[in-house]
Motif scaffolding. Structure first.
Motif, PDB file in Angstrom:
ATOM      1  N   ARG A 246      36.084  53.957   6.326  1.00 11.41           N
ATOM      2  CA  ARG A 246      37.036  54.417   7.584  1.00 11.41           C
ATOM      3  C   ARG A 246      37.516  53.206   8.189  1.00 11.41           C
ATOM      4  NH1 ARG A 246      35.140  58.262  11.999  1.00 11.41           N
ATOM      5  NH2 ARG A 246      33.483  58.644  10.655  1.00 11.41           N
ATOM      6  N   ARG A 247      36.531  52.219   8.394  1.00 13.21           N
ATOM      7  CA  ARG A 247      36.961  50.951   9.295  1.00 13.21           C
ATOM      8  C   ARG A 247      37.857  50.058   8.475  1.00 13.21           C
ATOM      9  NH1 ARG A 247      32.670  49.851  13.232  1.00 13.21           N
ATOM     10  NH2 ARG A 247      32.752  52.156  14.235  1.00 13.21           N
ATOM     11  N   VAL A 248      37.585  50.127   7.220  1.00 11.91           N
ATOM     12  CA  VAL A 248      38.395  49.183   6.541  1.00 11.91           C
ATOM     13  C   VAL A 248      40.057  49.841   6.473  1.00 11.91           C
ATOM     14  CG1 VAL A 248      39.044  48.402   4.125  1.00 11.91           C
ATOM     15  CG2 VAL A 248      36.687  48.391   4.937  1.00 11.91           C
ATOM     16  N   PHE A 249      39.784  51.011   6.219  1.00 13.28           N
ATOM     17  CA  PHE A 249      41.195  51.789   6.307  1.00 13.28           C
ATOM     18  C   PHE A 249      41.873  51.484   7.532  1.00 13.28           C
ATOM     19  CE2 PHE A 249      43.466  56.116   7.268  1.00 13.28           C
ATOM     20  CZ  PHE A 249      44.391  55.884   5.977  1.00 13.28           C
ATOM     21  N   THR A 292      34.047  46.399  -3.457  1.00 14.75           N
ATOM     22  CA  THR A 292      34.388  47.579  -3.041  1.00 14.75           C
ATOM     23  C   THR A 292      35.813  47.641  -2.629  1.00 14.75           C
ATOM     24  OG1 THR A 292      32.028  47.743  -2.458  1.00 14.75           O
ATOM     25  CG2 THR A 292      33.490  49.744  -2.023  1.00 14.75           C
ATOM     26  N   TYR A 293      36.312  46.900  -1.617  1.00 16.57           N
ATOM     27  CA  TYR A 293      37.478  47.304  -1.051  1.00 16.57           C
ATOM     28  C   TYR A 293      38.518  46.103  -1.357  1.00 16.57           C
ATOM     29  CZ  TYR A 293      34.493  50.082   1.626  1.00 16.57           C
ATOM     30  OH  TYR A 293      33.509  51.149   1.942  1.00 16.57           O
ATOM     31  N   SER A 294      38.453  45.408  -2.300  1.00 15.53           N
ATOM     32  CA  SER A 294      39.393  44.783  -2.917  1.00 15.53           C
ATOM     33  C   SER A 294      39.931  43.696  -2.101  1.00 15.53           C
ATOM     34  CB  SER A 294      40.707  45.511  -3.605  1.00 15.53           C
ATOM     35  OG  SER A 294      40.013  46.684  -4.261  1.00 15.53           O
ATOM     36  N   PHE A 295      39.146  43.029  -1.292  1.00 16.76           N
ATOM     37  CA  PHE A 295      39.270  41.907  -0.470  1.00 16.76           C
ATOM     38  C   PHE A 295      39.288  40.689  -1.277  1.00 16.76           C
ATOM     39  CE2 PHE A 295      38.933  44.919   2.919  1.00 16.76           C
ATOM     40  CZ  PHE A 295      40.135  44.337   3.952  1.00 16.76           C
TER      41      PHE A 295
END
Ligand code: CP
Ligand code: NVA
Length: 334
Positions: A246-249, A292-295
């Motif tokens: 959620r935070r990354v979003f 996981t979040y493609s950074f």
């Protein structure tokens, strides 16, 4: 004249502006004269217990080195291997520990716990971080800001805090604004802004001190000619790992990178971070999150910005030592 002897520091606003500047001046003195001051055993024979319910590098090492340099003895109590919270309440631990130590440092979860500790302790209690505040970090941050401008008039300084605007570092920065008149912009998605009533209260108090607290979602608004950009991790210690998604979003567009630094149009803008930082994939968690979040280039800050000419982060971290020295000497001796 005032004295900080026997005072607790649970949050930055426990200090007055005069007490804060006194601590910062003493920190400067300890920093300037490293070798001579080292020989003066200000804390000779004093005993300090360091309670860490969460991990730490900087806070623990700064308390330990401050104690080594000035002649105090320390006991480290980590998350395991003692009774606190498992078989013995915080209250009973405070009643016992404060009979045999001269000061207690505590890093834990709920802020309520450190309040109970302080209430039942007969010696000073210092907050080494709770879910709500990180006051000893702010001492180092304010020293770093002061060093850069060489004066204590914080009302001339404008700082943008980017990212998780509800965490312990941000709350302590807001306290700093109320105390010193530092102007703070919170830059993040509106969805995670602190409550309006809370911000209004902060604004009033900060304005009284000569500063302000402002919020913006748009990195093109408000950061023109800003002096400092500060960020921290998006999920703090003790928070559920499930929050990452959620935070990354919410926060992924609020990364500190060179473009953001350039947007300030201030060649002298400086970057601050309390550390540790997710700026590359060289750590287990950093690697996991980035995959996981493609950074590709870091999370809350890019590797490039982290190591850039703008970054003061390691000097800021070193200042943890001098400010903790100043705090320990003041609360135990003067
Ligand atoms: N900034 C800070 O408190 O760092 P540690 O978690 O390493 O103590
Ligand atoms: N907000 C961070 C600060 C670490 C020094 C945390 O609580 O994990």
């Amino acid at each position: 004249m005032f004295s900080l002897k026997d005072s607790c520091l649970l949050k930055l606003s426990d200090l007055s502006f005069l007490e804060l500047t006194y601590l910062l001046r003493l920190s400067c003195y300890f920093k300037k004269d490293k070798t001579i001051v080292k020989r003066e055993k200000h804390l000779y024979d004093k005993k300090v217990v360091l309670i860490f319910e969460k991990d730490s590098t900087r806070t623990r090492c700064s308390f330990e080195v401050a104690s080594f340099d000035y002649g105090a003895n320390i006991t480290y109590l980590g998350p395991f291997g003692n009774q606190i919270g498992h078989k013995e309440s915080i209250k009973d631990s405070a009643c016992f520990l404060s009979r045999i130590y001269d000061a207690i440092e505590y890093r834990g979860h709920k802020h309520k716990a450190i309040k109970v500790l302080a209430k039942h302790s007969i010696v000073p209690v210092l907050n080494g971080l709770t879910d709500s505040f990180h006051p000893t970090q702010l001492l180092a941050d304010l020293l770093t800001i002061k060093e850069y401008y060489n004066y204590y008039i914080y009302s001339k300084v404008r700082l943008v805090y980017v990212g998780d605007v509800r965490n312990n570092i941000c709350s302590s920065l807001l306290e700093a604004s109320l105390l010193t008149g530092l102007t703070i912009y919170l830059l993040s998605l509106r969805t995670i802004w602190p409550l309006k009533s809370f911000i209004c209260k902060c604004q009033l108090l900060s304005q009284k001190a000569g500063g302000n607290v402002l919020l913006t979602e748009d990195s093109r608004v408000g950061i023109n000619s800003i002096n400092f950009i500060y960020t921290d991790v998006w999920v703090s210690m003790g928070e559920s790992k499930r929050l990452w998604k959620r935070r990354v979003f919410y926060i992924r567009n609020y990364q500190v990178n060179i473009l953001l630094l350039l947007r300030t149009k201030n060649i002298n803008v400086k970057f601050l971070h309390c550390l540790p930082a997710f700026h590359d994939n060289k750590t287990i968690i950093g690697k996991h999150i980035q995959n996981t979040y493609s950074f590709i280039y870091g999370m809350e800050v890019t590797n490039e910005a982290f190591y850039s000419f703008y970054s003061l982060v390691f000097g800021q971290a070193e200042n943890r030592l001098y400010t903790i020295k100043s705090l320990l000497v003041s609360i135990v001796l003067y």
